[in-house]
Design a protein around this motif. Structure first.
Motif, PDB file in Angstrom:
ATOM      1  N   ARG A 169       0.839  -1.199   0.000  1.00 41.55           N
ATOM      2  CA  ARG A 169       0.000   0.000   0.000  1.00 41.55           C
ATOM      3  C   ARG A 169       0.872   1.247   0.000  1.00 41.55           C
ATOM      4  O   ARG A 169       1.688   1.459   0.896  1.00 41.55           O
ATOM      5  CB  ARG A 169      -0.883  -0.013   1.239  1.00 41.55           C
ATOM      6  N   ALA A 170       0.734   2.048  -1.003  1.00 40.73           N
ATOM      7  CA  ALA A 170       1.399   3.345  -1.093  1.00 40.73           C
ATOM      8  C   ALA A 170       0.378   4.317  -1.666  1.00 40.73           C
ATOM      9  O   ALA A 170      -0.552   3.917  -2.379  1.00 40.73           O
ATOM     10  CB  ALA A 170       2.632   3.278  -1.992  1.00 40.73           C
ATOM     11  N   ALA A 171       0.539   5.582  -1.354  1.00 43.02           N
ATOM     12  CA  ALA A 171      -0.339   6.579  -1.965  1.00 43.02           C
ATOM     13  C   ALA A 171      -0.146   6.533  -3.479  1.00 43.02           C
ATOM     14  O   ALA A 171       0.989   6.449  -3.964  1.00 43.02           O
ATOM     15  CB  ALA A 171      -0.010   7.965  -1.424  1.00 43.02           C
ATOM     16  N   ASP A 172      -1.248   6.584  -4.218  1.00 37.77           N
ATOM     17  CA  ASP A 172      -1.157   6.428  -5.668  1.00 37.77           C
ATOM     18  C   ASP A 172      -0.173   7.415  -6.318  1.00 37.77           C
ATOM     19  O   ASP A 172       0.670   7.003  -7.122  1.00 37.77           O
ATOM     20  CB  ASP A 172      -2.539   6.563  -6.298  1.00 37.77           C
ATOM     21  N   PRO A 173      -0.255   8.715  -6.024  1.00 35.50           N
ATOM     22  CA  PRO A 173       0.694   9.635  -6.668  1.00 35.50           C
ATOM     23  C   PRO A 173       2.140   9.361  -6.284  1.00 35.50           C
ATOM     24  O   PRO A 173       3.062   9.699  -7.035  1.00 35.50           O
ATOM     25  CB  PRO A 173       0.245  11.012  -6.163  1.00 35.50           C
ATOM     26  N   ALA A 174       2.364   8.739  -5.102  1.00 34.49           N
ATOM     27  CA  ALA A 174       3.733   8.475  -4.651  1.00 34.49           C
ATOM     28  C   ALA A 174       4.467   7.510  -5.566  1.00 34.49           C
ATOM     29  O   ALA A 174       5.697   7.536  -5.652  1.00 34.49           O
ATOM     30  CB  ALA A 174       3.710   7.919  -3.222  1.00 34.49           C
ATOM     31  N   LEU A 175       3.726   6.650  -6.279  1.00 33.96           N
ATOM     32  CA  LEU A 175       4.367   5.724  -7.214  1.00 33.96           C
ATOM     33  C   LEU A 175       5.083   6.479  -8.326  1.00 33.96           C
ATOM     34  O   LEU A 175       6.092   6.004  -8.874  1.00 33.96           O
ATOM     35  CB  LEU A 175       3.324   4.782  -7.809  1.00 33.96           C
ATOM     36  N   PHE A 176       4.560   7.648  -8.677  1.00 34.73           N
ATOM     37  CA  PHE A 176       5.169   8.488  -9.708  1.00 34.73           C
ATOM     38  C   PHE A 176       6.143   9.500  -9.091  1.00 34.73           C
ATOM     39  O   PHE A 176       7.153   9.853  -9.698  1.00 34.73           O
ATOM     40  CB  PHE A 176       4.088   9.222 -10.500  1.00 34.73           C
ATOM     41  N   LEU A 177       5.811   9.961  -7.890  1.00 35.85           N
ATOM     42  CA  LEU A 177       6.658  10.942  -7.223  1.00 35.85           C
ATOM     43  C   LEU A 177       8.004  10.335  -6.834  1.00 35.85           C
ATOM     44  O   LEU A 177       9.045  11.022  -6.905  1.00 35.85           O
ATOM     45  CB  LEU A 177       5.937  11.491  -5.988  1.00 35.85           C
ATOM     46  N   GLY A 178       8.008   9.065  -6.426  1.00 32.70           N
ATOM     47  CA  GLY A 178       9.253   8.417  -6.025  1.00 32.70           C
ATOM     48  C   GLY A 178      10.332   8.493  -7.085  1.00 32.70           C
ATOM     49  O   GLY A 178      11.480   8.891  -6.794  1.00 32.70           O
ATOM     50  N   PRO A 179      10.049   8.110  -8.338  1.00 32.15           N
ATOM     51  CA  PRO A 179      11.067   8.250  -9.386  1.00 32.15           C
ATOM     52  C   PRO A 179      11.535   9.682  -9.594  1.00 32.15           C
ATOM     53  O   PRO A 179      12.716   9.913  -9.895  1.00 32.15           O
ATOM     54  CB  PRO A 179      10.356   7.706 -10.637  1.00 32.15           C
ATOM     55  N   LEU A 180      10.627  10.655  -9.438  1.00 30.86           N
ATOM     56  CA  LEU A 180      11.019  12.057  -9.630  1.00 30.86           C
ATOM     57  C   LEU A 180      11.960  12.511  -8.520  1.00 30.86           C
ATOM     58  O   LEU A 180      12.943  13.215  -8.776  1.00 30.86           O
ATOM     59  CB  LEU A 180       9.767  12.942  -9.683  1.00 30.86           C
TER      60      LEU A 180
END
Length: 443
Positions: A169-180
């Protein structure tokens, strides 16, 4: 420093199509392919599955997706981030690693864990937001409690050299924010850039919703070639500015209207979109069309995060028994309504203890209860359902519907019946410091 990062949305939910993700991997010129596959209830269902199989509990399409995209991702040096680990990220990461080896590939695969906070919540016994009661009030019915982790552990895994990061479970936007965060070296208190990265993640997380899938409404909002709809690509710069497009020639559309609808999706206060990493501010975001199927998004901001993580608590909440039967021809609606009257009376006569009862005619009043008649329908589908405390009582509901073959109105047919356990969801808050994310490389 990297000038821009290209992120493709490979899935917007657990059952999403696989072929648009393959198209992205092969033709999207991506840096990252992100699969967002967990809804609110999905994690509780995964936890339930793991109770029956200690090596299970991850997304059922994990293997199919990985087999489909790994060759192209390896060839194009595309890294993968996904929450398909669900209730068992380590087992999921190990399975991805095994699949890769079968395909002759050798990626570094990492699992992010620590979102399972059931023990933490049992000790703290917090109030559940929807129920207005403490966790302890549910007793043994509680089966899961998963915190929404942020971008930090994902960035950490990428920094450790992971080619594929599998989270729970991770916040949905965090999946994209992590790479950034990883690529640009953003500080975890750079609220403006974290806010803008969250805007990007929020816009991309639901895949085809922004390329016209959820947008389509024939005659009002037409979308071309939905059978071949493409999933979105977000190109993000070092300051968090975003350009959204898709693979040339793929179906769907991207314009100011589709992007604006997705920007507003599931947002309560646009000036305070609360995430584990940042309180993102969407209120000054601008959206402009930069070309065919190309939209530029700018102007997001952010403030300090709350210091609290949202926790999704899954608990058993009884059983739903259901039966359906069809009536067609002259008087179909009248016969359907008589069937519902019979079933309601049968609940009293047989003494089946029901916590909730619902009877409806699908296509007439199943969504808009009490809707005005629009003329006599040629056919109706009766649905009768009730929630009970035990499976045996729930099974009686479908049996009563099936009995209408001979004991009810004339001409009924096509009976279906079933029983399912209800896994309900409630929300709690836990201090960030009580959650300990971990990164495990499974190689």
């Amino acid at each position: 420093m990297t000038r821009t990062v290209r992120l493709g949305a490979g899935a917007g939910f657990s059952g999403d199509r696989i072929d648009p993700a393959v198209e992205l991997a092969e033709k999207g010129r991506l840096d990252y392919l992100v699969f967002e596959c967990l809804a609110e209830r999905t994690i509780a269902l995964a936890q339930q599955a793991r109770l029956g199989d200690i090596e299970g509990g991850f997304d059922p399409l994990l293997e199919a997706r990985m087999r489909a995209v790994l060759p192209a991702c390896a060839a194009g040096d595309v890294r993968i981030v996904t929450n398909m680990g669900a209730a068992n990220p380590v087992a999921a990461a190990s399975r991805v690693r095994a699949i890769a080896r079968e395909l002759g590939l050798n990626p570094v695969v990492a699992a992010v864990t620590g979102d399972d906070v059931l023990d933490v919540l049992r000790r703290a016994d917090p109030m559940l937001e929807e129920l207005g009661a403490p966790l302890s009030s549910l007793g043994d019915a509680v089966i899961s409690a998963n915190a929404y982790l942020g971008a930090g552990p994902i960035a950490e895994a990428l920094g450790a050299g992971a080619d594929i990061v599998v989270t729970g479970r991770a916040a949905d936007p965090a999946l994209f924010l992590g790479p950034l965060v990883h690529e640009f070296g953003w500080a975890m208190d750079d609220w403006t850039r974290l806010g803008r990265g969250t805007v990007a993640g929020h816009l991309l997380e639901c895949a085809a919703q922004i390329t016209g899938g959820y947008f389509a409404d024939p005659g009002r909002k037409d979308v071309p070639d939905l059978a071949r709809i493409g999933f979105p690509i977000g190109e993000v710069d070092a300051d968090g500015g975003l350009t959204i497009g898709k693979v040339a020639g793929s179906g769907g559309r991207i314009d100011a209207a589709t992007v604006t609808e997705q920007l507003l999706y599931e947002v309560h206060d646009p000036a305070a979109y609360l995430q584990p990493d940042v309180a993102a501010d969407f209120s000054a975001v601008t959206v402009r069309e930069a070309g065919p199927d190309l939209v530029r998004v700018e102007g997001g901001d952010g403030r300090a995060r709350s210091g609290l993580y949202k926790v999704s608590v899954g608990y058993r909440d009884g059983f739903i028994g259901e039966g359906q039967i069809s009536y067609a021809g002259t008087g179909a609606e009248a016969r359907g309504r008589l069937a519902l009257e019979i079933l309601r009376e049968r609940m009293a006569l047989t003494g089946i203890a029901c916590r909730e009862v619902r009877g409806e005619l699908i296509g007439v009043d199943s969504v808009f209860e009490g809707a005005a008649a629009r003329g006599e329908p040629a056919e109706v589908r009766v649905r009768f359902a009730a929630r009970t405390d035990d499976r045996e009582a729930a099974a009686r509901i479908g049996q009563e519907v099936e009995a209408l073959y001979l004991c009810g109105p004339a001409g009924g047919g096509g009976v279906t019946r079933g029983v399912r356990e209800v896994l309900a969801i409630a929300s709690a808050l836990v201090p960030e410091n009580d959650v300990a994310p971990r990164v495990t490389v499974v190689n």
